[in-house]
Design a protein around this motif. Sequence first.
Motif, PDB file in Angstrom:
ATOM      1  N   ARG A   8       0.835  -1.210   0.000  1.00 20.36           N
ATOM      2  CA  ARG A   8       0.000   0.000   0.000  1.00 20.36           C
ATOM      3  C   ARG A   8       0.865   1.253   0.000  1.00 20.36           C
ATOM      4  NH1 ARG A   8      -1.216   3.517   3.723  1.00 20.36           N
ATOM      5  NH2 ARG A   8      -0.629   2.201   5.481  1.00 20.36           N
ATOM      6  N   LYS A   9       1.873   1.250   0.838  1.00 18.24           N
ATOM      7  CA  LYS A   9       2.780   2.411   0.893  1.00 18.24           C
ATOM      8  C   LYS A   9       3.469   2.626  -0.453  1.00 18.24           C
ATOM      9  CE  LYS A   9       3.921   2.398   5.810  1.00 18.24           C
ATOM     10  NZ  LYS A   9       5.022   2.247   6.778  1.00 18.24           N
ATOM     11  N   ALA A  10       3.827   1.535  -1.135  1.00 24.17           N
ATOM     12  CA  ALA A  10       4.493   1.643  -2.440  1.00 24.17           C
ATOM     13  C   ALA A  10       3.580   2.280  -3.478  1.00 24.17           C
ATOM     14  CB  ALA A  10       4.957   0.266  -2.919  1.00 24.17           C
ATOM     15  N   THR A  11       2.269   2.107  -3.313  1.00 27.59           N
ATOM     16  CA  THR A  11       1.330   2.721  -4.262  1.00 27.59           C
ATOM     17  C   THR A  11       1.134   4.200  -3.979  1.00 27.59           C
ATOM     18  OG1 THR A  11      -0.670   2.308  -2.942  1.00 27.59           O
ATOM     19  CG2 THR A  11       0.018   0.571  -4.486  1.00 27.59           C
ATOM     20  N   GLY A  12       1.442   4.624  -2.758  1.00 21.54           N
ATOM     21  CA  GLY A  12       1.225   6.015  -2.373  1.00 21.54           C
ATOM     22  C   GLY A  12      -0.210   6.306  -1.957  1.00 21.54           C
ATOM     23  N   LEU A  13      -1.015   5.245  -1.791  1.00 23.26           N
ATOM     24  CA  LEU A  13      -2.410   5.424  -1.416  1.00 23.26           C
ATOM     25  C   LEU A  13      -2.582   5.385   0.104  1.00 23.26           C
ATOM     26  CD1 LEU A  13      -4.117   3.021  -4.001  1.00 23.26           C
ATOM     27  CD2 LEU A  13      -3.938   5.510  -4.138  1.00 23.26           C
ATOM     28  N   SER A  14      -3.564   6.117   0.592  1.00 21.09           N
ATOM     29  CA  SER A  14      -3.909   6.055   2.015  1.00 21.09           C
ATOM     30  C   SER A  14      -4.638   4.739   2.280  1.00 21.09           C
ATOM     31  CB  SER A  14      -4.823   7.222   2.387  1.00 21.09           C
ATOM     32  OG  SER A  14      -6.092   7.071   1.765  1.00 21.09           O
ATOM     33  N   GLN A  15      -4.847   4.431   3.543  1.00 26.80           N
ATOM     34  CA  GLN A  15      -5.601   3.220   3.871  1.00 26.80           C
ATOM     35  C   GLN A  15      -6.999   3.283   3.269  1.00 26.80           C
ATOM     36  OE1 GLN A  15      -5.423   2.869   8.175  1.00 26.80           O
ATOM     37  NE2 GLN A  15      -3.800   1.338   8.016  1.00 26.80           N
ATOM     38  N   SER A  16      -7.629   4.413   3.373  1.00 27.42           N
ATOM     39  CA  SER A  16      -8.983   4.575   2.835  1.00 27.42           C
ATOM     40  C   SER A  16      -9.007   4.400   1.319  1.00 27.42           C
ATOM     41  CB  SER A  16      -9.523   5.954   3.219  1.00 27.42           C
ATOM     42  OG  SER A  16     -10.799   6.145   2.695  1.00 27.42           O
ATOM     43  N   GLU A  17      -8.057   5.008   0.642  1.00 27.29           N
ATOM     44  CA  GLU A  17      -7.983   4.889  -0.820  1.00 27.29           C
ATOM     45  C   GLU A  17      -7.672   3.457  -1.244  1.00 27.29           C
ATOM     46  OE1 GLU A  17      -6.281   9.355  -1.891  1.00 27.29           O
ATOM     47  OE2 GLU A  17      -4.883   7.774  -1.278  1.00 27.29           O
ATOM     48  N   PHE A  18      -6.757   2.813  -0.535  1.00 29.33           N
ATOM     49  CA  PHE A  18      -6.357   1.448  -0.874  1.00 29.33           C
ATOM     50  C   PHE A  18      -7.508   0.474  -0.636  1.00 29.33           C
ATOM     51  CE2 PHE A  18      -3.586  -2.403  -0.293  1.00 29.33           C
ATOM     52  CZ  PHE A  18      -2.949  -2.339  -1.509  1.00 29.33           C
ATOM     53  N   ALA A  19      -8.215   0.654   0.484  1.00 29.52           N
ATOM     54  CA  ALA A  19      -9.377  -0.189   0.763  1.00 29.52           C
ATOM     55  C   ALA A  19     -10.439   0.000  -0.313  1.00 29.52           C
ATOM     56  CB  ALA A  19      -9.944   0.126   2.146  1.00 29.52           C
ATOM     57  N   GLY A  20     -10.652   1.231  -0.751  1.00 30.76           N
ATOM     58  CA  GLY A  20     -11.601   1.490  -1.828  1.00 30.76           C
ATOM     59  C   GLY A  20     -11.166   0.831  -3.124  1.00 30.76           C
ATOM     60  N   TYR A  21      -9.884   0.903  -3.422  1.00 30.73           N
ATOM     61  CA  TYR A  21      -9.329   0.267  -4.621  1.00 30.73           C
ATOM     62  C   TYR A  21      -9.568  -1.243  -4.594  1.00 30.73           C
ATOM     63  CZ  TYR A  21      -5.592  -1.763  -7.500  1.00 30.73           C
ATOM     64  OH  TYR A  21      -4.873  -2.530  -8.386  1.00 30.73           O
ATOM     65  N   LEU A  22      -9.400  -1.851  -3.411  1.00 25.79           N
ATOM     66  CA  LEU A  22      -9.592  -3.291  -3.268  1.00 25.79           C
ATOM     67  C   LEU A  22     -11.049  -3.669  -3.023  1.00 25.79           C
ATOM     68  CD1 LEU A  22      -6.531  -4.186  -0.987  1.00 25.79           C
ATOM     69  CD2 LEU A  22      -6.751  -4.535  -3.464  1.00 25.79           C
ATOM     70  N   GLU A  23     -11.874  -2.664  -2.811  1.00 28.43           N
ATOM     71  CA  GLU A  23     -13.302  -2.884  -2.527  1.00 28.43           C
ATOM     72  C   GLU A  23     -13.510  -3.724  -1.268  1.00 28.43           C
ATOM     73  OE1 GLU A  23     -15.639  -3.972  -5.997  1.00 28.43           O
ATOM     74  OE2 GLU A  23     -14.243  -2.877  -7.299  1.00 28.43           O
ATOM     75  N   ILE A  24     -12.774  -3.348  -0.210  1.00 32.08           N
ATOM     76  CA  ILE A  24     -12.907  -4.001   1.089  1.00 32.08           C
ATOM     77  C   ILE A  24     -13.116  -2.908   2.142  1.00 32.08           C
ATOM     78  CG2 ILE A  24     -11.457  -5.979   0.457  1.00 32.08           C
ATOM     79  CD1 ILE A  24      -9.187  -4.652   2.114  1.00 32.08           C
ATOM     80  N   PRO A  25     -13.655  -3.267   3.314  1.00 35.59           N
ATOM     81  CA  PRO A  25     -13.798  -2.276   4.381  1.00 35.59           C
ATOM     82  C   PRO A  25     -12.440  -1.770   4.872  1.00 35.59           C
ATOM     83  CG  PRO A  25     -15.166  -4.206   4.815  1.00 35.59           C
ATOM     84  CD  PRO A  25     -14.262  -4.553   3.660  1.00 35.59           C
ATOM     85  N   VAL A  26     -12.376  -0.495   5.193  1.00 32.58           N
ATOM     86  CA  VAL A  26     -11.136   0.099   5.710  1.00 32.58           C
ATOM     87  C   VAL A  26     -10.702  -0.636   6.977  1.00 32.58           C
ATOM     88  CG1 VAL A  26     -10.083   2.191   6.659  1.00 32.58           C
ATOM     89  CG2 VAL A  26     -11.655   2.366   4.744  1.00 32.58           C
ATOM     90  N   ARG A  27     -11.652  -0.982   7.815  1.00 33.60           N
ATOM     91  CA  ARG A  27     -11.338  -1.661   9.073  1.00 33.60           C
ATOM     92  C   ARG A  27     -10.641  -3.005   8.821  1.00 33.60           C
ATOM     93  NH1 ARG A  27      -9.246  -0.704  13.279  1.00 33.60           N
ATOM     94  NH2 ARG A  27      -9.763  -2.011  15.023  1.00 33.60           N
TER      95      ARG A  27
END
Length: 72
Positions: free
Chosen positions: A11-30
Amino acid sequence: MENGHIVKEARKATGLSQSEFAGYLEIPVRTLQQWEQGRRNLPDYVLKLILFKLEADGLTKGFLKSLSDNQE
């Protein structure tokens, strides 16, 4: 390396926040937070699917190579 830690580094390598990465993966942030904190087990097959998706979408920015270099 623990699967949750690998997801966090990916996730860090993509530069996305947890919220953005969770949205990208279509999973809950939690769920993502629990994986990254080691509070919830991330199955190997899910990790492989996430890494495959990142690679297919061109978001890894060399992360997979650095990961394989660390495994040797």
